[in-house]
Design a protein around this motif. Structure first.
Motif, PDB file in Angstrom:
ATOM      1  N   GLU A 168       0.940  -1.355  -0.036  1.00  0.00           N
ATOM      2  CA  GLU A 168       0.077  -0.049  -0.100  1.00  0.00           C
ATOM      3  C   GLU A 168       0.709   1.288   0.168  1.00  0.00           C
ATOM      4  O   GLU A 168       0.489   2.499  -0.013  1.00  0.00           O
ATOM      5  CB  GLU A 168      -0.895  -0.058   1.195  1.00  0.00           C
ATOM      6  CG  GLU A 168      -0.312   0.059   2.527  1.00  0.00           C
ATOM      7  CD  GLU A 168       0.065  -1.322   2.975  1.00  0.00           C
ATOM      8  OE1 GLU A 168       0.123  -1.518   4.420  1.00  0.00           O
ATOM      9  OE2 GLU A 168      -0.157  -2.410   2.495  1.00  0.00           O
ATOM     10  N   SER A 169       2.139   1.118   0.087  1.00  0.00           N
ATOM     11  CA  SER A 169       3.141   2.382   0.090  1.00  0.00           C
ATOM     12  C   SER A 169       3.727   2.508  -1.218  1.00  0.00           C
ATOM     13  O   SER A 169       4.781   1.503  -1.524  1.00  0.00           O
ATOM     14  CB  SER A 169       4.010   2.311   1.126  1.00  0.00           C
ATOM     15  OG  SER A 169       3.472   1.992   2.454  1.00  0.00           O
ATOM     16  N   SER A 170       3.419   3.370  -2.036  1.00  0.00           N
ATOM     17  CA  SER A 170       3.981   3.830  -3.197  1.00  0.00           C
ATOM     18  C   SER A 170       4.099   5.249  -3.581  1.00  0.00           C
ATOM     19  O   SER A 170       3.444   6.069  -2.842  1.00  0.00           O
ATOM     20  CB  SER A 170       3.073   3.125  -4.528  1.00  0.00           C
ATOM     21  OG  SER A 170       2.694   1.764  -4.296  1.00  0.00           O
ATOM     22  N   PRO A 171       5.093   5.476  -4.555  1.00  0.00           N
ATOM     23  CA  PRO A 171       5.432   7.082  -4.732  1.00  0.00           C
ATOM     24  C   PRO A 171       4.228   7.786  -5.386  1.00  0.00           C
ATOM     25  O   PRO A 171       3.299   7.099  -6.124  1.00  0.00           O
ATOM     26  CB  PRO A 171       6.544   7.051  -5.631  1.00  0.00           C
ATOM     27  CG  PRO A 171       7.167   5.645  -5.613  1.00  0.00           C
ATOM     28  CD  PRO A 171       6.073   4.823  -5.202  1.00  0.00           C
ATOM     29  N   GLU A 172       4.069   9.041  -4.928  1.00  0.00           N
ATOM     30  CA  GLU A 172       2.924   9.706  -5.479  1.00  0.00           C
ATOM     31  C   GLU A 172       3.508  10.853  -6.313  1.00  0.00           C
ATOM     32  O   GLU A 172       4.616  11.400  -5.800  1.00  0.00           O
ATOM     33  CB  GLU A 172       1.858  10.224  -4.596  1.00  0.00           C
ATOM     34  CG  GLU A 172       1.294   8.991  -3.832  1.00  0.00           C
ATOM     35  CD  GLU A 172       0.272   9.530  -2.746  1.00  0.00           C
ATOM     36  OE1 GLU A 172       0.168  10.877  -2.556  1.00  0.00           O
ATOM     37  OE2 GLU A 172      -0.560   8.654  -2.065  1.00  0.00           O
ATOM     38  N   ILE A 173       2.982  11.303  -7.276  1.00  0.00           N
ATOM     39  CA  ILE A 173       3.548  12.720  -8.091  1.00  0.00           C
ATOM     40  C   ILE A 173       3.475  13.637  -7.228  1.00  0.00           C
ATOM     41  O   ILE A 173       2.576  14.146  -6.417  1.00  0.00           O
ATOM     42  CB  ILE A 173       2.651  12.861  -9.365  1.00  0.00           C
ATOM     43  CG1 ILE A 173       2.655  11.527 -10.277  1.00  0.00           C
ATOM     44  CG2 ILE A 173       3.365  14.098 -10.355  1.00  0.00           C
ATOM     45  CD1 ILE A 173       3.769  10.945 -10.730  1.00  0.00           C
ATOM     46  N   GLY A 174       4.906  14.606  -7.019  1.00  0.00           N
ATOM     47  CA  GLY A 174       4.891  15.645  -6.318  1.00  0.00           C
ATOM     48  C   GLY A 174       5.475  15.410  -4.763  1.00  0.00           C
ATOM     49  O   GLY A 174       5.617  16.381  -3.878  1.00  0.00           O
TER      50      GLY A 174
ATOM     51  N   THR B  97       8.158   6.648   5.522  1.00  0.00           N
ATOM     52  CA  THR B  97       7.697   5.314   5.149  1.00  0.00           C
ATOM     53  C   THR B  97       8.570   4.827   3.685  1.00  0.00           C
ATOM     54  O   THR B  97       8.900   5.823   3.065  1.00  0.00           O
ATOM     55  CB  THR B  97       6.039   5.653   4.764  1.00  0.00           C
ATOM     56  OG1 THR B  97       5.479   6.117   5.895  1.00  0.00           O
ATOM     57  CG2 THR B  97       5.599   4.603   3.938  1.00  0.00           C
ATOM     58  N   PRO B  98       8.947   3.554   3.726  1.00  0.00           N
ATOM     59  CA  PRO B  98       9.546   3.207   2.530  1.00  0.00           C
ATOM     60  C   PRO B  98       8.615   3.310   1.334  1.00  0.00           C
ATOM     61  O   PRO B  98       7.511   2.666   1.356  1.00  0.00           O
ATOM     62  CB  PRO B  98       9.833   1.732   2.868  1.00  0.00           C
ATOM     63  CG  PRO B  98       9.726   1.781   4.351  1.00  0.00           C
ATOM     64  CD  PRO B  98       8.810   2.731   4.903  1.00  0.00           C
ATOM     65  N   ILE B  99       9.012   3.848   0.318  1.00  0.00           N
ATOM     66  CA  ILE B  99       8.130   3.936  -1.014  1.00  0.00           C
ATOM     67  C   ILE B  99       8.910   3.348  -2.236  1.00  0.00           C
ATOM     68  O   ILE B  99       8.224   3.284  -3.154  1.00  0.00           O
ATOM     69  CB  ILE B  99       7.653   5.513  -1.240  1.00  0.00           C
ATOM     70  CG1 ILE B  99       8.865   6.343  -1.554  1.00  0.00           C
ATOM     71  CG2 ILE B  99       6.812   5.906  -0.048  1.00  0.00           C
ATOM     72  CD1 ILE B  99       8.561   7.738  -1.804  1.00  0.00           C
ATOM     73  N   GLY B 100      10.095   3.024  -1.959  1.00  0.00           N
ATOM     74  CA  GLY B 100      10.493   2.472  -3.276  1.00  0.00           C
ATOM     75  C   GLY B 100      12.092   2.005  -3.066  1.00  0.00           C
ATOM     76  O   GLY B 100      12.711   2.226  -2.079  1.00  0.00           O
ATOM     77  N   LEU B 101      12.625   1.476  -4.126  1.00  0.00           N
ATOM     78  CA  LEU B 101      14.035   1.020  -4.740  1.00  0.00           C
ATOM     79  C   LEU B 101      14.475   1.722  -5.953  1.00  0.00           C
ATOM     80  O   LEU B 101      13.615   1.713  -6.887  1.00  0.00           O
ATOM     81  CB  LEU B 101      13.986  -0.481  -4.695  1.00  0.00           C
ATOM     82  CG  LEU B 101      15.502  -0.990  -4.456  1.00  0.00           C
ATOM     83  CD1 LEU B 101      15.726  -0.922  -3.154  1.00  0.00           C
ATOM     84  CD2 LEU B 101      15.366  -2.527  -4.936  1.00  0.00           C
ATOM     85  N   MET B 102      15.629   2.289  -5.687  1.00  0.00           N
ATOM     86  CA  MET B 102      16.130   2.976  -6.846  1.00  0.00           C
ATOM     87  C   MET B 102      16.650   1.959  -7.821  1.00  0.00           C
ATOM     88  O   MET B 102      17.257   1.101  -7.745  1.00  0.00           O
ATOM     89  CB  MET B 102      17.337   4.062  -6.479  1.00  0.00           C
ATOM     90  CG  MET B 102      17.015   5.124  -5.732  1.00  0.00           C
ATOM     91  SD  MET B 102      16.031   6.199  -6.369  1.00  0.00           S
ATOM     92  CE  MET B 102      16.690   6.624  -7.927  1.00  0.00           C
ATOM     93  N   SER B 103      16.319   2.293  -9.268  1.00  0.00           N
ATOM     94  CA  SER B 103      16.802   1.518 -10.229  1.00  0.00           C
ATOM     95  C   SER B 103      17.860   2.018 -11.009  1.00  0.00           C
ATOM     96  O   SER B 103      18.351   3.023 -10.507  1.00  0.00           O
ATOM     97  CB  SER B 103      15.448   1.190 -11.106  1.00  0.00           C
ATOM     98  OG  SER B 103      15.838   0.358 -12.349  1.00  0.00           O
ATOM     99  N   ARG B 104      18.225   1.300 -12.135  1.00  0.00           N
ATOM    100  CA  ARG B 104      19.172   2.298 -12.842  1.00  0.00           C
ATOM    101  C   ARG B 104      18.700   3.452 -13.512  1.00  0.00           C
ATOM    102  O   ARG B 104      17.386   3.451 -13.842  1.00  0.00           O
ATOM    103  CB  ARG B 104      19.649   1.266 -14.392  1.00  0.00           C
ATOM    104  CG  ARG B 104      20.207  -0.036 -13.885  1.00  0.00           C
ATOM    105  CD  ARG B 104      20.663  -0.893 -14.967  1.00  0.00           C
ATOM    106  NE  ARG B 104      20.900  -2.301 -14.797  1.00  0.00           N
ATOM    107  CZ  ARG B 104      20.096  -3.262 -14.824  1.00  0.00           C
ATOM    108  NH1 ARG B 104      18.661  -2.827 -15.370  1.00  0.00           N
ATOM    109  NH2 ARG B 104      20.263  -4.659 -14.678  1.00  0.00           N
TER     110      ARG B 104
END
Length: 338
Positions: free
Chosen positions: A122-128, A193-200
């Motif tokens: 349920e924790s994902s990045p949101e624009i802005g 809150t953890p919202i993601g992992l950096m990719s390439r």
């Protein structure tokens, strides 16, 4: 208006500003205290032609499972994991997801009750949204030093043609772009809150714009669960989506992943029974010329070996750098492959 009332009019906004600034500083400090112990520095392959041999990982279980991104750093199937306290462990690749590029490693010997990140669906990045990134950029942190803390803003969605993490991946703005060590970095919201992992990083070939994709927490959580069940095949030599590998099947060799227009032409793999192996080509060789034409990148090599530049049945003369020596080899294109 009385002087005292005028002072109050100016003082109130200043107090609000100072309170907001103090609250944000406290939030960043809390996020930093949460993130640093859960991020590891990974050192492994790479180093060829200036390609980074380090990146970042995130501890995702108390016994030492580490989530990161499958890059050349993991080309040997393992890496050295430097923990937050400076201790070092071997980290072996458990599996990788060819769609998102997420790789899962296991620290050996296992950790005990280590602080870890629980990515939630349920924790994902949101624009802005403001974001904090913890990553070992430039390989600065080699021991118990903290990794770099970078601020950014979730800026938008990457067009499907440019995305390495699937269509519609969010990316960060106002963040450091084009720097080594960022893949596998932990992305937190401003509240921790953890919202993601950096990719390439992804480069738009038309505009040259470089952006930093974020694999959202819901995708990371799902891929970790799938990798742990063994539903994804063990780590494959095939690259993650969005990464090109130049393969010359007729001769039996392949190059390292083509990550940028200047990726050096290093040989990554030579098939055991092939024309290239018979001619003496080996993994790790750097191709410096084709015939009389100098090669400075993989894209130069592709252009020179393409069928429209040479006769299909003509021999292929390569000058390679092996260690400190230059070696000329000739692949006989008219001979049948074994």
């Amino acid at each position: 208006m009385s002087p005292s009332r005028g002072i109050a009019v100016w003082l109130l906004p200043l107090c609000v500003f100072c309170f907001t600034l103090h609250s944000r500083a406290e939030a960043v400090a809390d996020a930093n205290a949460y993130g640093q112990p859960r991020v590891v520095k990974l050192y492994g392959g790479g180093g060829l032609g200036g390609l980074a041999h380090y990146q970042t990982g995130v501890v995702v279980s108390a016994d030492g499972l580490i989530a990161t991104i499958d890059t050349l750093v993991l080309e040997q199937g393992e890496a050295v994991a430097v923990m937050n306290d400076g201790s070092r462990r071997s980290a072996k690749v458990v599996g990788s997801d060819p769609i998102t590029g997420i790789a899962l490693l296991r620290a050996m010997p296992p950790l005990s009750l280590a602080p870890f990140v629980k990515f939630r669906s349920e924790s994902s990045p949101e624009i802005g949204q403001s974001a904090l990134v913890f990553a070992n950029v430039f390989g600065i942190a080699a021991g118990d030093e903290p990794v770099s803390l970078i601020t950014g803003v979730v800026g938008g969605l990457i067009p499907p043609a440019d995305s390495v993490a699937g269509a519609g991946s969010p990316f960060l703005l106002d963040s450091v772009t084009g720097v080594p060590g960022l893949p596998g970095g932990l992305v937190l919201a401003a509240d921790g809150t953890p919202i993601g992992l950096m990719s390439r990083e992804v480069t738009n070939e038309a505009t040259g714009l470089i952006v930093n994709p974020v694999i959202s927490a819901d995708v990371v959580a799902d891929r970790i669960e799938v990798l742990l069940t063994g539903a994804v095949v063990e780590r494959s030599p095939q690259p993650a989506a969005g990464v090109t590998v130049s393969t010359f099947a007729e001769f039996g060799f392949a190059m390292i992943p083509d990550l940028s227009p200047r990726t050096p032409p290093y040989v990554d793999y030579v098939r055991s029974e092939s024309l290239a192996r018979q001619a003496g080509l080996a993994a790790g060789d750097l191709i410096v010329s084709v015939g009389d034409d100098v090669v400075s990148s993989q894209r130069d090599l592709l252009a020179l070996i393409s069928p429209d530049r040479r006769r299909v049945d003509s021999d292929l003369q390569l000058t390679i750098k092996r260690g400190h020596r230059l070696v000329v080899i000739v692949i006989d294109a008219q001979e049948e492959a074994p």
